[in-house]
Design a protein around this motif. Structure first.
Motif, PDB file in Angstrom:
ATOM      1  N   GLU A 124       0.816  -1.217   0.000  1.00 33.08           N
ATOM      2  CA  GLU A 124       0.000   0.000   0.000  1.00 33.08           C
ATOM      3  C   GLU A 124       0.854   1.273   0.000  1.00 33.08           C
ATOM      4  OE1 GLU A 124      -3.488   2.132   2.721  1.00 33.08           O
ATOM      5  OE2 GLU A 124      -2.931   0.041   3.065  1.00 33.08           O
ATOM      6  N   ALA A 125       1.883   1.324   0.834  1.00 32.47           N
ATOM      7  CA  ALA A 125       2.704   2.532   0.915  1.00 32.47           C
ATOM      8  C   ALA A 125       3.434   2.786  -0.404  1.00 32.47           C
ATOM      9  CB  ALA A 125       3.701   2.417   2.057  1.00 32.47           C
ATOM     10  N   LEU A 126       4.009   1.744  -0.984  1.00 31.39           N
ATOM     11  CA  LEU A 126       4.737   1.908  -2.236  1.00 31.39           C
ATOM     12  C   LEU A 126       3.783   2.203  -3.390  1.00 31.39           C
ATOM     13  CD1 LEU A 126       7.334  -0.922  -1.657  1.00 31.39           C
ATOM     14  CD2 LEU A 126       7.812   1.536  -1.744  1.00 31.39           C
ATOM     15  N   GLU A 127       2.587   1.661  -3.319  1.00 28.66           N
ATOM     16  CA  GLU A 127       1.581   1.991  -4.326  1.00 28.66           C
ATOM     17  C   GLU A 127       1.208   3.473  -4.229  1.00 28.66           C
ATOM     18  OE1 GLU A 127      -2.798   0.458  -5.941  1.00 28.66           O
ATOM     19  OE2 GLU A 127      -2.005  -0.292  -4.036  1.00 28.66           O
ATOM     20  N   SER A 128       1.042   3.972  -3.017  1.00 29.36           N
ATOM     21  CA  SER A 128       0.734   5.387  -2.821  1.00 29.36           C
ATOM     22  C   SER A 128       1.871   6.268  -3.330  1.00 29.36           C
ATOM     23  CB  SER A 128       0.471   5.675  -1.342  1.00 29.36           C
ATOM     24  OG  SER A 128      -0.664   4.988  -0.875  1.00 29.36           O
ATOM     25  N   LEU A 129       3.094   5.825  -3.112  1.00 25.82           N
ATOM     26  CA  LEU A 129       4.252   6.572  -3.592  1.00 25.82           C
ATOM     27  C   LEU A 129       4.239   6.646  -5.120  1.00 25.82           C
ATOM     28  CD1 LEU A 129       6.843   7.985  -2.547  1.00 25.82           C
ATOM     29  CD2 LEU A 129       8.023   5.796  -2.856  1.00 25.82           C
ATOM     30  N   SER A 130       3.959   5.520  -5.745  1.00 21.43           N
ATOM     31  CA  SER A 130       3.872   5.490  -7.209  1.00 21.43           C
ATOM     32  C   SER A 130       2.733   6.365  -7.705  1.00 21.43           C
ATOM     33  CB  SER A 130       3.680   4.054  -7.692  1.00 21.43           C
ATOM     34  OG  SER A 130       4.794   3.257  -7.373  1.00 21.43           O
ATOM     35  N   ASP A 131       1.591   6.301  -7.037  1.00 18.77           N
ATOM     36  CA  ASP A 131       0.444   7.119  -7.430  1.00 18.77           C
ATOM     37  C   ASP A 131       0.740   8.609  -7.300  1.00 18.77           C
ATOM     38  OD1 ASP A 131      -0.977   4.828  -7.968  1.00 18.77           O
ATOM     39  OD2 ASP A 131      -2.113   4.846  -6.082  1.00 18.77           O
ATOM     40  N   ALA A 132       1.640   8.952  -6.391  1.00 14.97           N
ATOM     41  CA  ALA A 132       2.011  10.353  -6.196  1.00 14.97           C
ATOM     42  C   ALA A 132       3.004  10.842  -7.247  1.00 14.97           C
ATOM     43  CB  ALA A 132       2.600  10.548  -4.801  1.00 14.97           C
ATOM     44  N   GLY A 133       3.392   9.971  -8.165  1.00 19.29           N
ATOM     45  CA  GLY A 133       4.265  10.362  -9.266  1.00 19.29           C
ATOM     46  C   GLY A 133       5.729  10.058  -9.066  1.00 19.29           C
ATOM     47  N   VAL A 134       6.057   9.262  -8.034  1.00 20.55           N
ATOM     48  CA  VAL A 134       7.448   8.883  -7.765  1.00 20.55           C
ATOM     49  C   VAL A 134       7.704   7.491  -8.326  1.00 20.55           C
ATOM     50  CG1 VAL A 134       9.204   8.487  -6.006  1.00 20.55           C
ATOM     51  CG2 VAL A 134       7.472  10.261  -5.660  1.00 20.55           C
ATOM     52  N   SER A 135       8.701   7.362  -9.192  1.00 19.52           N
ATOM     53  CA  SER A 135       9.089   6.046  -9.696  1.00 19.52           C
ATOM     54  C   SER A 135      10.007   5.376  -8.682  1.00 19.52           C
ATOM     55  CB  SER A 135       9.802   6.177 -11.041  1.00 19.52           C
ATOM     56  OG  SER A 135       8.909   6.631 -12.037  1.00 19.52           O
ATOM     57  N   VAL A 136       9.633   4.177  -8.258  1.00 20.40           N
ATOM     58  CA  VAL A 136      10.413   3.428  -7.271  1.00 20.40           C
ATOM     59  C   VAL A 136      11.450   2.583  -7.997  1.00 20.40           C
ATOM     60  CG1 VAL A 136      10.316   1.692  -5.441  1.00 20.40           C
ATOM     61  CG2 VAL A 136       8.452   3.356  -5.691  1.00 20.40           C
ATOM     62  N   TRP A 137      12.717   2.882  -7.763  1.00 25.29           N
ATOM     63  CA  TRP A 137      13.804   2.090  -8.328  1.00 25.29           C
ATOM     64  C   TRP A 137      14.569   1.416  -7.193  1.00 25.29           C
ATOM     65  CZ3 TRP A 137      16.619   5.163 -12.811  1.00 25.29           C
ATOM     66  CH2 TRP A 137      15.687   5.450 -13.817  1.00 25.29           C
ATOM     67  N   LEU A 138      15.183   0.298  -7.506  1.00 27.49           N
ATOM     68  CA  LEU A 138      15.994  -0.434  -6.535  1.00 27.49           C
ATOM     69  C   LEU A 138      17.459  -0.095  -6.740  1.00 27.49           C
ATOM     70  CD1 LEU A 138      16.157  -2.723  -4.339  1.00 27.49           C
ATOM     71  CD2 LEU A 138      16.564  -4.297  -6.248  1.00 27.49           C
ATOM     72  N   ASP A 139      18.121   0.317  -5.676  1.00 25.21           N
ATOM     73  CA  ASP A 139      19.544   0.639  -5.752  1.00 25.21           C
ATOM     74  C   ASP A 139      20.358  -0.581  -5.346  1.00 25.21           C
ATOM     75  OD1 ASP A 139      21.757   2.259  -6.216  1.00 25.21           O
ATOM     76  OD2 ASP A 139      21.836   2.978  -4.150  1.00 25.21           O
ATOM     77  N   ASP A 140      20.262  -1.607  -6.155  1.00 27.37           N
ATOM     78  CA  ASP A 140      20.996  -2.848  -5.878  1.00 27.37           C
ATOM     79  C   ASP A 140      20.801  -3.808  -7.051  1.00 27.37           C
ATOM     80  OD1 ASP A 140      22.634  -4.449  -4.107  1.00 27.37           O
ATOM     81  OD2 ASP A 140      20.899  -5.741  -3.853  1.00 27.37           O
ATOM     82  N   LEU A 141      21.794  -4.615  -7.303  1.00 28.29           N
ATOM     83  CA  LEU A 141      21.679  -5.642  -8.342  1.00 28.29           C
ATOM     84  C   LEU A 141      22.737  -6.696  -8.092  1.00 28.29           C
ATOM     85  CD1 LEU A 141      20.226  -6.490 -10.951  1.00 28.29           C
ATOM     86  CD2 LEU A 141      22.033  -5.316 -12.223  1.00 28.29           C
ATOM     87  N   SER A 142      22.346  -7.937  -8.250  1.00 28.77           N
ATOM     88  CA  SER A 142      23.289  -9.049  -8.172  1.00 28.77           C
ATOM     89  C   SER A 142      22.740 -10.184  -9.008  1.00 28.77           C
ATOM     90  CB  SER A 142      23.482  -9.518  -6.723  1.00 28.77           C
ATOM     91  OG  SER A 142      22.303 -10.156  -6.247  1.00 28.77           O
ATOM     92  N   ARG A 143      23.604 -11.098  -9.393  1.00 26.84           N
ATOM     93  CA  ARG A 143      23.152 -12.237 -10.186  1.00 26.84           C
ATOM     94  C   ARG A 143      22.253 -13.153  -9.362  1.00 26.84           C
ATOM     95  NH1 ARG A 143      27.280 -14.487 -14.434  1.00 26.84           N
ATOM     96  NH2 ARG A 143      27.198 -12.216 -14.727  1.00 26.84           N
ATOM     97  N   GLU A 144      22.529 -13.233  -8.076  1.00 30.06           N
ATOM     98  CA  GLU A 144      21.681 -14.054  -7.215  1.00 30.06           C
ATOM     99  C   GLU A 144      20.273 -13.470  -7.142  1.00 30.06           C
ATOM    100  OE1 GLU A 144      20.258 -17.079  -5.187  1.00 30.06           O
ATOM    101  OE2 GLU A 144      22.280 -16.987  -6.070  1.00 30.06           O
ATOM    102  N   ARG A 145      20.173 -12.154  -7.076  1.00 22.91           N
ATOM    103  CA  ARG A 145      18.866 -11.500  -7.060  1.00 22.91           C
ATOM    104  C   ARG A 145      18.109 -11.789  -8.360  1.00 22.91           C
ATOM    105  NH1 ARG A 145      16.741  -7.370  -3.981  1.00 22.91           N
ATOM    106  NH2 ARG A 145      18.713  -6.718  -3.036  1.00 22.91           N
ATOM    107  N   LEU A 146      18.826 -11.836  -9.460  1.00 25.00           N
ATOM    108  CA  LEU A 146      18.210 -12.127 -10.750  1.00 25.00           C
ATOM    109  C   LEU A 146      17.854 -13.607 -10.865  1.00 25.00           C
ATOM    110  CD1 LEU A 146      20.683  -9.978 -12.858  1.00 25.00           C
ATOM    111  CD2 LEU A 146      18.204  -9.624 -12.796  1.00 25.00           C
ATOM    112  N   ARG A 147      18.806 -14.452 -10.478  1.00 23.91           N
ATOM    113  CA  ARG A 147      18.632 -15.896 -10.636  1.00 23.91           C
ATOM    114  C   ARG A 147      17.524 -16.448  -9.757  1.00 23.91           C
ATOM    115  NH1 ARG A 147      23.965 -19.521  -9.808  1.00 23.91           N
ATOM    116  NH2 ARG A 147      23.590 -18.921  -7.649  1.00 23.91           N
ATOM    117  N   SER A 148      17.373 -15.874  -8.569  1.00 24.26           N
ATOM    118  CA  SER A 148      16.370 -16.368  -7.626  1.00 24.26           C
ATOM    119  C   SER A 148      14.956 -15.881  -7.924  1.00 24.26           C
ATOM    120  CB  SER A 148      16.750 -15.923  -6.206  1.00 24.26           C
ATOM    121  OG  SER A 148      16.633 -14.510  -6.083  1.00 24.26           O
TER     122      SER A 148
END
Length: 369
Positions: free
Chosen positions: A4-28
């Motif tokens: 709900e909170a992140l949906e409200s943030l998106s509705d308010a015009g803020v794009s939520v991006w993740l500041d992280d990346l790893s192959r394990e995050r992708l593979r899993s």
């Protein structure tokens, strides 16, 4: 289920991006899950993130073994390893890229930070990374040093989307927006479709409070202590004001008529450094339309758990933000020096992480030889 909170943030015009990346995050499948449940519509990376990712587990070992067999250099191995992850993430984000008319679904890859003071080599490296990853939703990260500014213009002029990183001061941010405008003019002159070029300006937040608070505590007066924790949010809010001014001009409207999209402010370094502060403050207090907030996992989790999104928290704050700046200067904080120190430290931190990354990859190459 959607948060709900992140949906409200998106509705308010803020794009939520993740500041992280790893192959394990992708593979899993973790990144895909965050896209479906946490409204994540973009990814940023940097040398520190990749250094951490490659130092943990065995997710990269098969590719490293192939690189050993090919006898590539350490620098080339780093490009191949990071490029693979970025390409995978870009493919995963492709549906978001198309659903948002190419605005989001973006994945950022940074040029070698050792080139931050070399304009020509930064341009060449940006073009090489764009070719290597070969995905339309890629963004090349270029630091906003004085040498980086002309590189930003030239790279945009080649039709390459750019994430301008390591912005701390309002003066430098205005220079970044000027470089963006010049780059879009150059892209137009070179015959590129302006609607396909995206740019964000990564304005660093929490590091400003960390440096200013340190100085306020050293000053130690009651006036100084009363200003703790006020610099970063004031700085970011004034940056948004500068953004509004820059993209309300005849110069910009002429580009927009040709399909150009505005360069969005991106709030970076949004994890709190001081445990005394609310761990969602650099999200909930910087809600404004057409912005991006890139969050480390801990901040994303905190917002999802207890973030209170109460609409736009930037508009109407410019006067109080200017008053905070005036009070900081009156208390004895030299903000020009603060921003200069932060830029130098920011570049050096990424160089140190890059050196650590090279050492880690070199060790893996030797161990699997």
């Amino acid at each position: 289920m959607s948060n709900e909170a992140l949906e409200s943030l998106s509705d308010a015009g803020v794009s939520v991006w993740l500041d992280d990346l790893s192959r394990e995050r992708l593979r899993s499948g973790n990144l895909a899950e965050l896209m479906s449940t946490q409204h994540v519509v973009g990814v940023t990376s940097n040398p520190t993130i990749f250094d951490k990712a490659l130092s943990e587990g065995e997710a990269y070992d098969d590719q490293v073994a192939d690189l050993v067999a090919r006898g590539v250099s350490v620098d080339e191995a780093v490009r191949m390893l990071t490029g693979y992850d970025i390409r995978w993430a870009a493919d995963l984000m492709r549906s978001t890229y198309e659903a948002t008319d190419r605005v989001d679904g973006r994945v950022s890859l940074e040029v070698d930070p050792r080139l931050a003071r070399d304009t020509e080599r930064t341009i060449a490296e940006a073009k090489a990374l764009w070719w290597l990853v070969d995905r339309p939703n890629l963004m090349i990260k270029i630091p906003a040093t004085s040498e980086g500014l002309p590189a930003i213009t030239q790279v945009l002029g080649q039709g390459i989307s750019v994430n301008v990183t390591l912005i701390f001061s309002l003066d430098r941010y205005r220079q970044v927006m000027d470089a963006f405008m010049e780059g879009m003019e150059l892209a137009r002159a070179n015959g590129h479709d302006l609607s396909r070029i995206q740019s964000v300006a990564s304005f660093f937040v929490s590091r400003v409070d960390a440096e200013v608070d340190k100085r306020l505590k050293q000053i130690g007066t009651d006036e100084a202590v009363s200003l703790l924790g006020r610099a970063a949010i004031a700085n970011a809010r004034l940056a948004y004001q500068a953004h509004e001014e820059a993209f309300d001009t005849e110069e910009w409207r002429a580009l927009a008529d040709l399909g150009a999209q505005p360069q969005r402010p991106l709030w970076a370094s949004t994890g709190v450094k001081d445990p005394e502060y609310d761990d969602t403050r650099y999200v909930t207090q910087l809600v404004a339309r057409e912005t991006v907030n890139t969050m480390p996992q801990a901040t994303l989790d905190a917002v999802a758990d207890h973030g209170e999104i109460e609409g736009n928290t930037v508009l109407g704050t410019y006067r109080s933000a200017q008053e905070d700046f005036a009070a900081l200067e009156a208390a004895g904080v030299n903000l020009t020096d603060v921003f200069g120190v932060l830029e130098e430290e920011g570049v050096q931190k990424f160089v140190d992480s890059w050196d650590s990354l090279l050492k880690g990859v070199s060790a893996k190459l030797r161990s699997l030889a």
